[in-house]
Design an enzyme around this catalytic site. Structure first.
Site, mmCIF file in Angstrom:
data_model
loop_
_atom_site.group_PDB
_atom_site.id
_atom_site.type_symbol
_atom_site.label_atom_id
_atom_site.label_comp_id
_atom_site.label_asym_id
_atom_site.label_seq_id
_atom_site.Cartn_x
_atom_site.Cartn_y
_atom_site.Cartn_z
ATOM 1 N N HIS A 112 42.771 79.665 24.975
ATOM 2 C CA HIS A 112 42.159 80.605 23.241
ATOM 3 C C HIS A 112 41.025 80.924 23.232
ATOM 4 O O HIS A 112 39.946 81.361 24.494
ATOM 5 C CB HIS A 112 42.173 78.623 22.399
ATOM 6 C CG HIS A 112 43.601 77.983 22.485
ATOM 7 N ND1 HIS A 112 44.283 78.116 23.601
ATOM 8 C CD2 HIS A 112 44.103 78.147 21.488
ATOM 9 C CE1 HIS A 112 45.579 77.337 23.351
ATOM 10 N NE2 HIS A 112 45.580 77.984 21.872
ATOM 11 N N LYS A 167 37.115 77.162 19.927
ATOM 12 C CA LYS A 167 38.639 76.439 20.025
ATOM 13 C C LYS A 167 37.620 74.840 20.645
ATOM 14 O O LYS A 167 36.605 74.900 21.547
ATOM 15 C CB LYS A 167 39.534 76.520 20.618
ATOM 16 C CG LYS A 167 40.796 76.059 20.793
ATOM 17 C CD LYS A 167 41.752 75.431 21.755
ATOM 18 C CE LYS A 167 43.057 74.934 21.280
ATOM 19 N NZ LYS A 167 43.161 74.394 19.948
ATOM 20 N N ASN A 192 51.857 72.218 17.389
ATOM 21 C CA ASN A 192 51.814 73.937 17.187
ATOM 22 C C ASN A 192 53.129 74.329 16.153
ATOM 23 O O ASN A 192 53.796 73.634 16.631
ATOM 24 C CB ASN A 192 52.136 74.386 18.943
ATOM 25 C CG ASN A 192 52.249 75.640 18.696
ATOM 26 O OD1 ASN A 192 52.705 76.991 18.036
ATOM 27 N ND2 ASN A 192 51.522 76.375 19.822
#
Length: 274
Positions: free
Chosen positions: A153, A157, A123
């Site tokens: 998410h 994903k 991230n």
């Protein structure tokens, strides 16, 4: 003087965000962009932020022609490993935001870092670095409290739990005296008769809509609870962080770096392959 970056996976959500972010910055310029499905016909190629998206099979040639300072990669584990290998051979630094690596493929990246700088992060949000620091402190200060990690998410994903959630879990495990790095301590969802075991960490992955990314850590015990949450509202947050990493990494010595060092402004890398 601006840092030139090569962008892979250019037509993906993060590739587009990186190109858009680079277009708005004075310290970064996009040297070239590639995507696996880009057409051979020059006139049919898509442009993103004024940068034509070229076929991925041209990556080697484009790297030699443009000689960028850094690669920024948000693709998939297999393609990412190939891109970084080619970039490393050319002496180009690599910033990797791709997630979903298994232990073997991540070790391969670490070995490449012996020859050129490689920075891999799950991230690139600066707020996530602050979250990890807060998680470490809270877990250490609240021994014996139950811990649950929930991440949410968008519905496209692929990997679950997210790379960020895995980093959070590692932070928790390192901070707890009653938990180890043994993956058996992690319970992924619950079904049927599933009483909570001492020291386990609950892990929950949700996929829905177009949600950019949300991570919540719940600590509960002693008739109280603490919730720590990070929510990203736009992928531009991660794109800006990846470009910050590229600027920071471009002139470094070969080695394995992480985004925490970028945020902290540290000058020393962990040795490549360690």
């Amino acid at each position: 003087m601006s840092v030139s970056v090569a962008v892979t996976g250019a037509t993906g959500q993060m590739g587009r965000a990186v190109l858009d972010a680079a277009d708005s910055r004075e310290d970064v310029e996009a040297a070239f962009a590639v995507n696996r499905g880009a057409p051979d016909d020059l006139e049919a190629r898509e442009e993103i932020a004024g940068v034509p998206v070229e076929p991925a099979r041209e990556f080697d040639r484009l790297l030699a022609d443009h000689n960028p300072d850094a690669l920024v990669d948000f693709t998939g584990p297999a393609s990412s490993q190939n891109y970084v290998a080619v970039a490393t051979e050319a002496g180009v630094a690599s910033v990797v935001g791709t997630t979903g690596f298994d232990d073997e493929s991540e070790q391969a990246l670490r070995e490449l870092a012996e020859y050129a700088p490689v920075l891999k992060a799950s991230n690139f949000g600066r707020g996530v670095q602050a979250l990890l620091s807060a998680v470490e402190s809270a877990v250490a200060d609240l021994p014996g409290y139950d811990v649950e990690v929930t991440e949410t998410h968008h519905n496209r994903k692929r990997d679950a739990p997210s790379g960020t959630a895995k980093t959070i879990l590692e932070t928790i495990e390192n901070a707890r005296e009653d938990a180890s790095a043994d993956s058996g301590q992690r319970v992924h969802g619950r079904e049927g008769e599933a009483p909570r075991e001492q020291g386990e960490i609950g892990v929950h992955a949700r996929r829905a809509g177009t949600i950019t990314g949300e991570h919540e850590i719940l600590l509960a015990g002693n008739h109280e609870e603490v919730r720590l949450t990070h929510r990203a509202e736009d992928r531009g947050v991660f794109a800006e962080g990846a470009l910050d990493a590229a600027v920071w990494l471009a002139d470094r010595e070969p080695g394995w770096y992480d985004f925490e060092q970028v945020v902290a402004g540290e000058q020393v890398a962990e040795g490549g392959g360690q």
